[in-house]
Design a protein around this motif. Structure first.
Motif: not given
Lengths: 159, 447
Positions: B397-414
């Motif tokens: 696996w490739i880790n892309i976890q930096r500053l990950h939060v639960e339930d990210e919604d990518f349909d929202e601009e952030a």
């Protein structure tokens, strides 16, 4: 010092040997400070300003390039590359000992290797040499790769 | 058929919220499915319309691995056609650019086509008179792609006949492209010369990921940017002498982590995003006074200030391009195989702006993105080491976890901290969406 055609031709051979032996810091001293090392991107490109080039490097950039090759954290040079120039006898296109100005045109085959990879470039180098304080110096150098518009991997040393 | 064909569930399982499976970078079957689905369902960059300024002008390029021709038709519109003769498959054009006049003519049997692809003539046509040739697809001529959109000179295409519309696909992300064009006092860009072409022995997504990877410059590029800063300090540069332009470009790569944290990352739906929300490595570029005057003349002081106040760093348009608005550069990451990517780096002239800006742009391109670049060398070294390292079977696996939060919604601009890997997660979310949307599972197919 009276410069002969042989002196001019020997200079080109000596430069190639210097690069092949990895004497890059010495190579810097062959240059006049305001000279440019230019490697065009386009076949018969006429200027380096309004389109990009593979290289167009002044004194600062040449020093940076060589210092980086000498550096400890230069990851793409761990392990180091080696290069090899096979050159045809240079044409001396301009020979003006009075003005201390000489222009040569030299066909070369350039080989660069690192780990198990090796590639070959065919090129024509044009040197403008000036006589300064009794020594020949590179005023400008232009390297035209035969396939300058091809897609390359890393070219890390100095064709 | 392998593990993933007709198996959307298996494909989707390769992307988890905080990690992605290495098959997305190394597996041949996945690569073929990307070409068939991802690069068909998304809007992919084709070229700039200034590359084909006159009627009959064309360029050849690829959408994914599909060869296409972008051509200006007699109605002045840009068409994108699949680059094969409908007769036997011969590529119609193989030079990178040219002018074909009023029609294309296949060099094999002289079938000819209008520049919108329509069949114009076939020699000895009577040989088809008694056949149902007219019913077949060959009679339609060179096949156009599913949809084409020219957005302020930038031409995008969708291979699929049906699918998401251009505006919905890009949404607010077009603000980066618009800003790049607005920087011209005439609101127009022109391509400046051929692109740098740099072959990478790695997966195309490694390049895309790296565009918003703000934790690598000060590490991977210490040998170039760090050495530049040191040489400059040693040079005792006189204060009244202008700093070398190369320093202005390369030194900001050594900015500390805090700089990159504070610059911010914005993500948009469908995999698009950019670094440099608040400032960027391009913020402190010197300004030519006559350029400012020309901008104020066109836009007024307030609007000119807004346009030039943006210093967005890298904007990724998913799947495979990045633009730098402040220096008018576009990099196209063209997939050639699971472990092979051709990177073409284009620069554009701001029409109506002084030449010095183009000189800086040309310098940026060769200092950072040429096969001879002392910056590019270390990037490529990292990609190629990763491509080889990913074959290790003990870790998949490739880790892309930096500053990950639960339930990210990518349909929202952030907008988030500039060192987040949210944009990489956003990309892989879009990867999964556009990969699987046109797949049918073998189970369904059997029903």
């Amino acid at each position: 010092m009276t410069v002969t055609r042989d002196d001019v031709i020997d200079f080109i051979y000596d430069e190639a040997r210097m690069l092949d032996e990895g004497r890059f810091t010495e190579w810097l001293d062959l240059w006049l400070a305001d000279g440019f090392y230019w490697m065009p991107l386009d076949y018969k490109q006429d200027n380096p300003h309004d389109m990009t080039s593979l290289l167009h490097e002044d004194d600062f950039m040449r020093r940076l390039r060589v210092e980086r090759l000498n550096g400890e954290r230069t990851f793409s040079q761990k392990p180091k590359s080696r290069c090899h120039h096979v050159i045809q006898r240079p044409f001396v296109d301009e020979f003006d000992p009075e003005a201390g100005r000489f222009v040569t045109n030299t066909s070369m085959h350039y080989v660069e290797t690192r780990l198990d990879e090796q590639f070959l470039l065919a090129l024509t180098a044009t040197h403008e040499l000036n006589l300064v304080d009794g020594q020949l110096k590179i005023a400008n150098k232009r390297v035209d790769l035969l396939n300058s518009d091809a897609a390359f991997g890393n070219i890390q040393l100095l064709p | 058929m392998g593990r993933y064909t007709d198996n959307p569930a298996a494909v989707a399982a390769l992307v988890q919220p905080h990690q992605v499976h290495r098959d997305t970078y190394v597996d041949r079957e996945i690569f073929d499915l990307e070409m068939k689905h991802l690069f068909a369902n998304t809007w992919v960059f084709v070229g700039h319309d200034s590359q084909t300024p006159k009627k009959g002008d064309y360029i050849t390029t690829q959408i994914g691995t599909q060869p296409v021709i972008m051509v200006r038709h007699s109605d002045n519109e840009i068409y994108v056609l699949l680059n094969r003769c409908p007769h036997k498959g011969t590529k119609i054009a193989i030079d990178r650019s040219g002018n074909t006049g009023k029609f294309f003519r296949c060099p094999y049997h002289a079938w000819s086509f209008k520049t919108n692809g329509c069949l114009l003539a076939i020699p000895l046509k009577k040989g088809y008179a008694e056949t149902d040739f007219k019913e077949g697809e060959a009679s339609h001529g060179m096949k156009p792609v599913g949809a084409v959109k020219n957005h302020r000179g930038f031409v995008f295409a969708r291979l699929a006949q049906d699918g998401i519309g251009f505006d919905e696909y890009f949404g607010n992300s077009l603000s980066s492209l618009d800003n790049m064009v607005d920087r011209s006092p005439e609101g127009r860009l022109e391509v400046a010369g051929p692109p740098l072409r740099y072959m990478h022995n790695c997966n195309w997504k490694m390049l895309v990921d790296n565009q918003t990877d703000t934790c690598h410059p000060m590490v991977a590029h210490e040998s170039s940017a760090g050495t530049a800063v040191r040489l400059f300090e040693q040079a005792n540069w006189p204060e009244d002498k202008p700093k070398p332009m190369a320093m202005e470009i390369i030194a900001p790569f050594m900015s500390p982590y805090e700089f990159f944290e504070e610059m911010g990352i914005r993500t948009w739906p469908n995999g698009h995003g950019h670094t440099g929300v608040h400032h960027s490595i391009h913020s402190d570029y010197s300004m030519a006074p006559e350029y400012w005057d020309a901008m104020v003349e066109t836009y007024g002081e307030e609007r000119a200030g807004q346009i030039l106040g943006e210093s967005r760093h890298n904007t990724v348009y998913w799947p495979n391009i990045m633009i730098k608005g402040p220096i008018q550069q576009l990099r196209n990451f063209i997939p050639m195989g699971p472990d092979k990517t051709l990177v073409e780096s284009y620069i554009y002239r701001l029409v109506g702006a002084p030449d010095i800006l183009l000189e800086r742009t040309a310098m940026y391109n060769r200092l950072i993105n040429a096969p001879t670049s002392i910056v590019g060398h270390d990037d490529l070294e990292m990609y190629e080491r990763a491509q080889e390292g990913l074959h290790v079977d003990g870790l998949e696996w490739i880790n892309i976890q930096r500053l990950h939060v639960e339930d990210e919604d990518f349909d929202e601009e952030a907008v988030e901290n500039g060192t987040t890997e949210r944009q990489m997660r956003n990309q892989m979310h879009a990867w999964s969406k556009f990969m699987t949307m046109s797949m049918t599972s073998s189970q369904e197919a059997a029903e």
